[in-house]
Design a protein around this motif. Structure first.
Motif, PDB file in Angstrom:
ATOM      1  N   ILE A  54     -10.835  13.137  10.008  1.00 52.85           N
ATOM      2  CA  ILE A  54      -9.687  13.591  10.793  1.00 52.85           C
ATOM      3  C   ILE A  54     -10.083  14.744  11.709  1.00 52.85           C
ATOM      4  CG2 ILE A  54      -8.701  15.279   9.193  1.00 52.85           C
ATOM      5  CD1 ILE A  54      -6.735  12.656  11.215  1.00 52.85           C
ATOM      6  N   SER A  55     -10.998  15.607  11.271  1.00 53.53           N
ATOM      7  CA  SER A  55     -11.484  16.692  12.131  1.00 53.53           C
ATOM      8  C   SER A  55     -12.208  16.124  13.342  1.00 53.53           C
ATOM      9  CB  SER A  55     -12.418  17.623  11.351  1.00 53.53           C
ATOM     10  OG  SER A  55     -11.729  18.269  10.305  1.00 53.53           O
ATOM     11  N   TRP A  56     -12.981  15.059  13.105  1.00 53.41           N
ATOM     12  CA  TRP A  56     -13.712  14.411  14.199  1.00 53.41           C
ATOM     13  C   TRP A  56     -12.756  13.757  15.183  1.00 53.41           C
ATOM     14  CZ3 TRP A  56     -13.998   9.145  15.459  1.00 53.41           C
ATOM     15  CH2 TRP A  56     -14.995   8.787  16.392  1.00 53.41           C
ATOM     16  N   ILE A  57     -11.778  13.036  14.688  1.00 52.86           N
ATOM     17  CA  ILE A  57     -10.897  12.271  15.563  1.00 52.86           C
ATOM     18  C   ILE A  57      -9.907  13.166  16.297  1.00 52.86           C
ATOM     19  CG2 ILE A  57      -8.890  11.642  14.126  1.00 52.86           C
ATOM     20  CD1 ILE A  57      -9.445   8.718  14.959  1.00 52.86           C
ATOM     21  N   ASP A  58      -9.573  14.317  15.706  1.00 51.07           N
ATOM     22  CA  ASP A  58      -8.644  15.241  16.369  1.00 51.07           C
ATOM     23  C   ASP A  58      -9.179  15.706  17.718  1.00 51.07           C
ATOM     24  OD1 ASP A  58      -6.571  15.191  14.588  1.00 51.07           O
ATOM     25  OD2 ASP A  58      -7.112  17.070  13.562  1.00 51.07           O
ATOM     26  N   THR A  59     -10.484  15.836  17.832  1.00 42.78           N
ATOM     27  CA  THR A  59     -11.072  16.316  19.090  1.00 42.78           C
ATOM     28  C   THR A  59     -10.966  15.274  20.194  1.00 42.78           C
ATOM     29  OG1 THR A  59     -13.294  15.496  18.529  1.00 42.78           O
ATOM     30  CG2 THR A  59     -12.705  17.708  17.763  1.00 42.78           C
ATOM     31  N   LEU A  60     -10.604  14.040  19.828  1.00 45.68           N
ATOM     32  CA  LEU A  60     -10.531  12.943  20.804  1.00 45.68           C
ATOM     33  C   LEU A  60      -9.112  12.415  20.989  1.00 45.68           C
ATOM     34  CD1 LEU A  60     -13.598  10.990  19.350  1.00 45.68           C
ATOM     35  CD2 LEU A  60     -13.614  12.360  21.435  1.00 45.68           C
ATOM     36  N   GLN A 116      -1.202  13.356   8.693  1.00 46.81           N
ATOM     37  CA  GLN A 116      -2.074  14.174   9.543  1.00 46.81           C
ATOM     38  C   GLN A 116      -1.601  14.192  10.982  1.00 46.81           C
ATOM     39  OE1 GLN A 116      -4.231  15.785   7.497  1.00 46.81           O
ATOM     40  NE2 GLN A 116      -3.203  14.403   6.034  1.00 46.81           N
ATOM     41  N   GLY A 117      -0.484  13.515  11.263  1.00 51.01           N
ATOM     42  CA  GLY A 117       0.078  13.540  12.612  1.00 51.01           C
ATOM     43  C   GLY A 117      -0.413  12.439  13.526  1.00 51.01           C
ATOM     44  N   PRO A 144      -8.302  12.664  -0.633  1.00 55.25           N
ATOM     45  CA  PRO A 144      -8.756  14.028  -0.945  1.00 55.25           C
ATOM     46  C   PRO A 144      -8.218  14.555  -2.268  1.00 55.25           C
ATOM     47  CG  PRO A 144      -8.150  13.860   1.366  1.00 55.25           C
ATOM     48  CD  PRO A 144      -7.744  12.568   0.731  1.00 55.25           C
ATOM     49  N   ALA A 145      -6.987  14.196  -2.623  1.00 52.41           N
ATOM     50  CA  ALA A 145      -6.396  14.725  -3.856  1.00 52.41           C
ATOM     51  C   ALA A 145      -7.170  14.296  -5.095  1.00 52.41           C
ATOM     52  CB  ALA A 145      -4.945  14.270  -3.970  1.00 52.41           C
ATOM     53  N   SER A 180     -13.550  13.911  -0.869  1.00 54.89           N
ATOM     54  CA  SER A 180     -13.350  12.834   0.092  1.00 54.89           C
ATOM     55  C   SER A 180     -13.903  13.172   1.470  1.00 54.89           C
ATOM     56  CB  SER A 180     -11.850  12.545   0.218  1.00 54.89           C
ATOM     57  OG  SER A 180     -11.594  11.632   1.275  1.00 54.89           O
ATOM     58  N   TRP A 181     -14.366  12.130   2.173  1.00 56.88           N
ATOM     59  CA  TRP A 181     -14.818  12.286   3.555  1.00 56.88           C
ATOM     60  C   TRP A 181     -13.662  12.186   4.547  1.00 56.88           C
ATOM     61  CZ3 TRP A 181     -13.589   8.120   6.529  1.00 56.88           C
ATOM     62  CH2 TRP A 181     -13.326   6.925   5.856  1.00 56.88           C
ATOM     63  N   TRP A 182     -12.457  11.862   4.092  1.00 56.74           N
ATOM     64  CA  TRP A 182     -11.323  11.707   5.010  1.00 56.74           C
ATOM     65  C   TRP A 182     -11.089  12.955   5.862  1.00 56.74           C
ATOM     66  CZ3 TRP A 182      -6.813   8.906   1.940  1.00 56.74           C
ATOM     67  CH2 TRP A 182      -7.266   7.648   1.505  1.00 56.74           C
ATOM     68  N   PRO A 183     -11.103  14.172   5.289  1.00 56.36           N
ATOM     69  CA  PRO A 183     -10.910  15.356   6.143  1.00 56.36           C
ATOM     70  C   PRO A 183     -11.978  15.500   7.226  1.00 56.36           C
ATOM     71  CG  PRO A 183     -10.509  15.925   3.846  1.00 56.36           C
ATOM     72  CD  PRO A 183     -11.115  14.544   3.850  1.00 56.36           C
ATOM     73  N   ASP A 184     -13.214  15.105   6.930  1.00 54.16           N
ATOM     74  CA  ASP A 184     -14.267  15.137   7.940  1.00 54.16           C
ATOM     75  C   ASP A 184     -13.913  14.205   9.091  1.00 54.16           C
ATOM     76  OD1 ASP A 184     -17.316  15.866   8.504  1.00 54.16           O
ATOM     77  OD2 ASP A 184     -17.083  13.714   8.889  1.00 54.16           O
TER      78      ASP A 184
END
Length: 578
Positions: A540-546, A261-262, A504-505, A534-538
């Motif tokens: 990563i979306s949250w942490i990307d904003t920070l 996810q970078g 997620p897979a 999976s909640w993992w994408p949720d």
């Protein structure tokens, strides 16, 4: 000729009966021994019961009436086997096999179920006990009832009978060999010992150990994308277990997924306690462990802050660290904090909180040698919390049926125990589970600085497992009451491990979110939106904003290329230390 054949058959049946009886007796002794240990743990409760008033005559009559009604219902359902009885049998995995529908074994099952239900109901009806005493008795009784299930004994399990005939009794020999091997190693085997090897097919994500202290090794993982987020991620796994729960096989590895996810990812690998760590306390894990690692990563990458994840007890310590940083005006060192099944308020901490009075803590402390507690003790404690699944399931499958071990990476990790500093463990139970001091402002100090969770303003993501038996979701939820900063709570399907390790897979379990500010978990669930998978994408979306802008994944972002040279390849030597 026919007479000789009959004689041979009779001889064979007698031999099988003999050895089955021997196996049953051995299993009976094991169950009785386990029950005696559990009952010994309840001595203090029993002493309290001695001064408890007896139930009233009306209560006794009501209990007796309920018993006879249930017994009569059991016999009514016996001949022939009713649809109701069949449905009940298939609803319990222990009795799901069609063999349990044979009338004699269905009678055994239903009789056991009736007795078990009445034992547990009888405890629930007892008056004069405080709630904790009643919960203690229920816990002990529940474990005793699970131990005495007819599925756990060769003579009362029809599937074992069939396996004896199928294998000519070989399953009993193999089972006995496994019992003796497990007794020698001091714990039940959940999977084949040679199915997994650290660095070969688990904990294989490429990286380097870039720092080693007396308490931990710091692993820096190799980036998998040309650019990464400016703010790195530092993970604190629980020192009660090995870190590679978050780096199992590649397709299940949270570490590998986060890299993809970078994110620049770092992991703390704690040292399993030995005599040199006898004086290690919570302050050491907080300051010489987590805080030291944060400053190390900040300095290595020349960044002002890091994202941190704390799993279970490491999350508890992380909350204490955040409060300490807030008290010192250094909260900006942490860009965000994620809590995996972590507790700070232990007022509803589940079954683990039932046995933390002075006598019980003293008993636990007596098991320590050279200042540390053997990890097998804690593993056995966690297994008891789900004895049906983590003990008796394997007694039946591994010992009685002698089935092949399933190559399950999570179970391999679960058996890979770590030792704990005895004094740290004693204070952890007394200060947190017993006295619940962390949620009292100034109730605890870190390096002589009183801490207050209400001063923490770090953006936080709190994940709980809906079926967690170690950190119950109601307990994890309470963290939302104590922090002052922005907070996102997510309720994941499954429990303490599978609820976290859910890539997620796999598309499993699901999770629930609710953006409304509500006071209780029940209200959160009532108004929650269910999401599949999976909640993992949720997260990563949250942490990307920070996480700031992207930067090139070169220079110090490559393990060993910055001011910290590589010491050895990941996963390092501490994870292999027993």
């Amino acid at each position: 000729m026919a007479d000789e054949a009959t004689k041979d058959t009779d001889t064979l049946l007698k031999e099988m009966s003999h050895w089955t009886g021997i196996a049953g007796e051995m299993q009976q002794l094991m169950m009785e021994h386990g029950a005696s240990v559990l009952l010994k743990m309840g001595d203090d409760t029993a002493a309290g019961l001695a001064t408890t008033p007896l139930p009233s005559t009306d209560q006794m009559l009501a209990a007796q009436k309920a018993w006879w009604q249930e017994t009569a219902a059991t016999w009514r359902k016996m001949m022939p086997l009713s649809p109701e009885s069949a449905a009940a049998a298939t609803g319990d995995r222990r009795f799901a096999g069609v063999e349990w529908r044979e009338p004699i074994f269905d009678m055994i099952r239903q009789t056991y179920t009736a007795i078990a239900d009445q034992l547990l109901a009888g405890i629930a009806r007892v008056e004069g006990l405080d709630p904790k005493q009643k919960e203690q008795l229920l816990f002990l009784t529940r474990n005793f009832v699970e131990a005495m299930s007819p599925s756990n004994f060769a003579l009362t399990n029809p599937q074992v009978f069939d396996k004896i005939i199928e294998t000519g009794g070989r399953n009993l020999v193999v089972g006995l060999e496994r019992i003796l091997a497990d007794v020698g190693r001091g714990q039940i085997s959940h999977t084949a010992a040679d199915a997994f090897e650290i660095g070969r097919n688990i904990a294989t994500t490429p990286g380097k150990v870039v720092k080693e202290t007396a308490l931990y090794q710091l692993i820096h993982y190799a980036p998998t994308t040309p650019n990464v987020k400016a703010t790195p991620l530092l993970i604190f796994p629980p020192w009660i277990n090995r870190f590679y729960i978050l780096d199992l096989r590649p397709e299940k590895s949270f570490v590998r997924w986060a890299l993809d996810q970078g994110l620049s990812v770092f992991m703390v690998s704690w040292k399993s306690a030995d005599a040199s760590m006898a004086g290690t306390l919570m302050d050491d894990y907080i300051l010489a462990g987590e805080h030291d690692a944060i400053d190390t990563v900040r300095d290595l990458l020349n960044v002002p802050s890091v994202h941190v994840i704390g799993y279970c007890v490491a999350g508890t310590a992380m909350a204490m660290l955040l409060a300490w940083l807030a008290a010192r005006g250094e909260g900006e060192k942490v860009a965000s904090a994620t809590f995996f099944t972590a507790q700070v308020d232990f007022s509803q901490a589940g079954d683990l909180s039932l046995f933390v009075d002075d006598a019980q803590i003293g008993l636990i402390n007596s098991f320590a040698t050279d200042g540390f507690l053997d990890g097998r003790y804690l593993a056995a404690t966690f297994n008891l919390l789900r004895g049906r699944d983590l003990i008796w399931n394997y007694v039946v499958n591994n010992y009685l049926l002698a089935n092949d071990y399933a190559p399950f990476d999570l179970l391999h990790w679960n058996s890979d125990v770590t030792n704990l500093p005895a004094e740290w463990h004693r204070r952890y139970l007394s200060d947190l589970y017993r006295d619940n001091l962390l949620v009292k402002a100034g109730g605890l100090s870190v390096a002589e600085v009183p801490i207050d969770l209400s001063q923490v303003r770090t953006p936080s993501y709190v994940q709980a497992g809906r079926e967690d038996h170690i950190a119950p979701p109601e307990s994890v939820w309470k963290l939302t009451h104590h922090f002052a900063g922005p907070l996102r709570f997510v309720l994941a399907g499954s429990g303490h491990i599978a609820g976290v390790v859910n890539p997620p897979a796999a598309n499993k379990y699901g999770y629930w979110t609710n953006d409304a500010k509500v006071p209780t978990l029940a209200e959160f669930v009532a108004g929650a939106t269910e999401h599949k998978g999976s909640w993992w994408p949720d997260w990563i979306s949250w942490i990307d904003t920070l996480s700031g802008d992207d930067v090139a994944a070169d220079g110090a972002r490559i393990p060993g290329q910055g001011k910290l040279p590589a010491i050895e390849d990941a996963p390092g030597r501490y994870v292999r230390t027993r």
